[in-house]
Scaffold this motif. Structure first.
Motif, mmCIF file in Angstrom:
data_model
loop_
_atom_site.group_PDB
_atom_site.id
_atom_site.type_symbol
_atom_site.label_atom_id
_atom_site.label_comp_id
_atom_site.label_asym_id
_atom_site.label_seq_id
_atom_site.Cartn_x
_atom_site.Cartn_y
_atom_site.Cartn_z
ATOM 1 N N ASP A 135 35.141 46.035 60.783
ATOM 2 C CA ASP A 135 36.565 46.205 61.080
ATOM 3 C C ASP A 135 36.907 47.610 61.547
ATOM 4 O OD1 ASP A 135 37.027 43.534 60.092
ATOM 5 O OD2 ASP A 135 36.891 44.355 58.069
ATOM 6 N N GLY A 136 35.913 48.293 62.129
ATOM 7 C CA GLY A 136 36.187 49.610 62.693
ATOM 8 C C GLY A 136 36.841 49.528 64.052
ATOM 9 N N ALA A 137 36.625 48.431 64.759
ATOM 10 C CA ALA A 137 37.234 48.253 66.074
ATOM 11 C C ALA A 137 38.748 48.135 65.927
ATOM 12 C CB ALA A 137 36.664 47.012 66.763
ATOM 13 N N GLY A 138 39.492 48.997 66.638
ATOM 14 C CA GLY A 138 40.940 48.953 66.586
ATOM 15 C C GLY A 138 41.552 49.767 65.469
ATOM 16 N N SER A 139 40.721 50.431 64.656
ATOM 17 C CA SER A 139 41.258 51.266 63.588
ATOM 18 C C SER A 139 41.929 52.502 64.189
ATOM 19 C CB SER A 139 40.131 51.697 62.641
ATOM 20 O OG SER A 139 40.614 52.542 61.619
ATOM 21 N N VAL A 140 43.106 52.861 63.694
ATOM 22 C CA VAL A 140 43.864 53.989 64.247
ATOM 23 C C VAL A 140 44.078 55.046 63.165
ATOM 24 C CG1 VAL A 140 45.013 52.556 65.960
ATOM 25 C CG2 VAL A 140 46.083 52.896 63.715
ATOM 26 N N ALA A 141 44.176 56.296 63.600
ATOM 27 C CA ALA A 141 44.269 57.407 62.652
ATOM 28 C C ALA A 141 45.526 57.341 61.792
ATOM 29 C CB ALA A 141 44.222 58.731 63.414
ATOM 30 N N SER A 142 46.603 56.785 62.337
ATOM 31 C CA SER A 142 47.852 56.715 61.584
ATOM 32 C C SER A 142 47.797 55.703 60.440
ATOM 33 C CB SER A 142 49.006 56.364 62.528
ATOM 34 O OG SER A 142 48.764 55.121 63.168
ATOM 35 N N THR A 173 39.747 58.006 58.503
ATOM 36 C CA THR A 173 40.592 58.620 59.524
ATOM 37 C C THR A 173 39.740 59.218 60.637
ATOM 38 O OG1 THR A 173 42.273 59.130 57.855
ATOM 39 C CG2 THR A 173 42.397 60.321 59.944
ATOM 40 N N ALA A 174 38.669 59.901 60.263
ATOM 41 C CA ALA A 174 37.794 60.521 61.263
ATOM 42 C C ALA A 174 37.047 59.487 62.101
ATOM 43 C CB ALA A 174 36.809 61.459 60.577
ATOM 44 N N LEU A 175 36.841 58.289 61.556
ATOM 45 C CA LEU A 175 36.133 57.231 62.287
ATOM 46 C C LEU A 175 37.050 56.419 63.194
ATOM 47 C CD1 LEU A 175 33.821 55.802 59.461
ATOM 48 C CD2 LEU A 175 33.091 57.130 61.449
ATOM 49 N N SER A 176 38.345 56.671 63.171
ATOM 50 C CA SER A 176 39.298 55.845 63.919
ATOM 51 C C SER A 176 39.232 56.137 65.421
ATOM 52 C CB SER A 176 40.716 56.091 63.396
ATOM 53 O OG SER A 176 41.088 57.448 63.626
ATOM 54 N N GLY A 177 39.848 55.254 66.176
ATOM 55 C CA GLY A 177 39.961 55.446 67.624
ATOM 56 C C GLY A 177 38.986 54.636 68.452
ATOM 57 N N TRP A 178 38.038 53.976 67.807
ATOM 58 C CA TRP A 178 37.036 53.198 68.548
ATOM 59 C C TRP A 178 37.492 51.751 68.690
ATOM 60 C CZ3 TRP A 178 32.834 55.390 70.817
ATOM 61 C CH2 TRP A 178 32.542 56.709 70.445
ATOM 62 N N ASP A 179 37.084 51.131 69.808
ATOM 63 C CA ASP A 179 37.451 49.730 70.025
ATOM 64 C C ASP A 179 36.376 49.041 70.857
ATOM 65 O OD1 ASP A 179 38.932 47.471 69.721
ATOM 66 O OD2 ASP A 179 40.658 48.149 70.883
ATOM 67 N N VAL A 180 36.395 47.714 70.828
ATOM 68 C CA VAL A 180 35.468 46.882 71.603
ATOM 69 C C VAL A 180 36.312 45.877 72.363
ATOM 70 C CG1 VAL A 180 33.448 45.386 71.520
ATOM 71 C CG2 VAL A 180 33.775 47.108 69.734
ATOM 72 N N PRO A 190 41.464 58.593 72.541
ATOM 73 C CA PRO A 190 41.951 59.801 71.858
ATOM 74 C C PRO A 190 43.359 59.647 71.291
ATOM 75 C CG PRO A 190 40.935 60.349 73.970
ATOM 76 C CD PRO A 190 41.084 58.859 73.939
ATOM 77 N N ASP A 191 44.175 58.822 71.917
ATOM 78 C CA ASP A 191 45.554 58.673 71.461
ATOM 79 C C ASP A 191 45.640 57.981 70.098
ATOM 80 O OD1 ASP A 191 46.538 59.915 73.710
ATOM 81 O OD2 ASP A 191 46.773 58.033 74.821
ATOM 82 N N SER A 192 44.705 57.048 69.831
ATOM 83 C CA SER A 192 44.722 56.359 68.533
ATOM 84 C C SER A 192 43.703 56.939 67.567
ATOM 85 C CB SER A 192 44.461 54.858 68.727
ATOM 86 O OG SER A 192 43.177 54.648 69.292
ATOM 87 N N GLY A 193 42.818 57.789 68.070
ATOM 88 C CA GLY A 193 41.817 58.410 67.217
ATOM 89 C C GLY A 193 42.326 59.654 66.518
ATOM 90 N N ASN A 194 41.472 60.248 65.737
ATOM 91 C CA ASN A 194 41.848 61.409 64.940
ATOM 92 C C ASN A 194 41.657 62.711 65.713
ATOM 93 O OD1 ASN A 194 42.485 62.754 62.373
ATOM 94 N ND2 ASN A 194 40.367 63.464 62.500
ATOM 95 N N ALA A 195 42.532 63.684 65.444
ATOM 96 C CA ALA A 195 42.416 64.984 66.117
ATOM 97 C C ALA A 195 42.565 66.145 65.136
ATOM 98 C CB ALA A 195 43.474 65.095 67.212
#
Length: 406
Positions: A135-142, A173-180, A190-195
């Motif tokens: 369930d990492g696909a679609g995970s967002v930092a927020s 949070t650091a793992l967020s932003g990835w999708d398939v 980058p917009d949904s991932g962590n910065a």
């Protein structure tokens, strides 16, 4: 232990054999020579499969391709480690959307099976199949999904009790932003991932690479992976002292897998731990089909499944369990059934010493007195029906402790 028995032991643990005739061919090298041979054997390269979502065991499909490699006598410890990592870094086609994603992960495991653990962990953390599976696909930092981070620590790198819930939140949070996407393409947004800097085990981490490095740098990681590999190859849990010794080897090698595997295999405890664990269904079926002279990957897969283990279909994120649960009495009937009409029956029936031939085909060179007597008595009782005697003898061999245990 005599030389043939020692060589057969090495092959049972480091390959999916021994296959008929293989032990005798390698016996002149001794156990040490065979360990060197399986460690240095070139990785087998599968041809590209056909991806058919409606047929798990099509002749050109992923399952067929992998089972062919397992049954290849040229396979060394690399092939066995591909199987180990599939049960460690699990993903299942039951949840992953396509065979193409599963096969990409399989190729990834083949690439790193005896390579560097850190590189393997980095690659598989952002692998498409793993992102879908955990369930990492679609995970967002927020609002990150924590499943991926938790399993990465608990099951893949550190083990239970070596991290906190705060660490899970930071890693997630650091793992967020990835999708398939629907075509199986993996991307980072980058917009949904962590910065921003997150805390993980006392370190600042921002992205997936930082997370993996933070985990791999922990001493618990070397101990955890060393213990898992030891249990798989030796068949029992290492002592605290042995775990520490192997973790030190692994850490000094910068988490290179091959030196760790070699340290496990070269230690006296490896040769001493004869038949210390059950042969898992994939191991038993691959060897048993060869003993019977059956060349049918689809039937092999069906038999593995019936016994509780299907490649590309681990039951959960923890993979397949270990232990004596694989020795349930009901499985003996399914094991013995392979002997019915097996092509090898004719060779055994026509031999001057059917028992010796059956034992040799199965890689049994040190039968217990009970097994040896039972085999001799069976052949004597059915001496007027050599084909029936051979089939019964083959069934006995396939269900004997000497073959069911690794």
């Amino acid at each position: 232990m005599d030389e043939l028995a020692a060589v057969a032991h090495v092959l049972r643990r480091t390959t999916f054999g021994p296959f008929p005739g293989q032990t005798e061919k390698l016996a002149g090298q001794g156990a040490d020579g065979v360990i060197a041979a399986v460690l240095s054997a070139p990785p087998l390269i599968p041809s590209d499969p056909v991806f058919d979502e409606e047929d798990d065991t099509g002749e050109d499909g992923p399952v067929f391709r992998w089972l062919r490699l397992m049954a290849d006598p040229a396979a060394g410890v690399h092939e066995k480690l591909v199987w180990f990592w599939h049960g460690h870094f699990t993903s299942s086609h039951d949840k992953v959307e396509t065979w193409e994603l599963m096969w990409r992960q399989h190729v990834l495991l083949r690439r790193y099976a005896l390579g560097n653990f850190r590189d393997l962990a980095r690659a598989i953390t952002v692998d498409g199949a793993m992102l879908q599976w955990l369930d990492g696909a679609g995970s967002v930092a927020s609002g990150p999904n924590e499943n991926h981070a938790r399993e990465l620590m608990e099951l893949f790198t550190l083990g239970r009790g070596n991290y906190s819930q705060e660490d899970v939140r930071g890693a997630a949070t650091a793992l967020s932003g990835w999708d398939v996407d629907s075509e199986g393409r993996v991307s980072f947004d980058p917009d949904s991932g962590n910065a921003r800097a997150m805390r993980l085990l006392g370190r600042s981490v921002v992205d997936a690479r930082d997370v993996v490095d933070a985990l791999c740098d922990r001493p618990e990681c070397a101990r955890f992976v060393a213990g898992k590999l030891y249990e798989f190859l030796v068949g029992q849990s290492p002592s605290e002292q042995r775990t520490g010794e192997l973790a030190a080897v692994f850490a000094r090698a910068d988490l290179e897998i091959r030196p760790l595997v070699e340290a496990i295999l070269r230690d006296a405890s490896f040769l001493a731990a004869v038949r210390a664990r059950p042969r898992y269904p994939v191991e038993w079926v691959t060897a048993a089909f060869a003993v019977c002279g059956i060349d049918d990957p689809a039937a092999s897969f069906d038999t593995m499944t019936a016994l509780g283990q299907s490649p590309f279909y681990p039951p959960n994120v923890a993979g397949w369990p270990s232990g004596v649960r694989w020795l349930v009495p009901g499985a003996a009937v399914a094991r013995a059934a392979l002997a019915v009409n097996a092509p090898a029956v004719a060779e055994i029936a026509g031999a001057a010493d059917p028992v010796a031939v059956a034992f040799a085909r199965a890689g049994i060179y040190d039968p217990t007195p009970a097994t040896a007597v039972a085999a001799r008595d069976l052949v004597f009782e059915l001496r007027r029906e050599p084909e029936q005697a051979a089939a019964a003898l083959l069934a006995l061999v396939l269900t004997a402790p000497e073959f069911v245990l690794a």
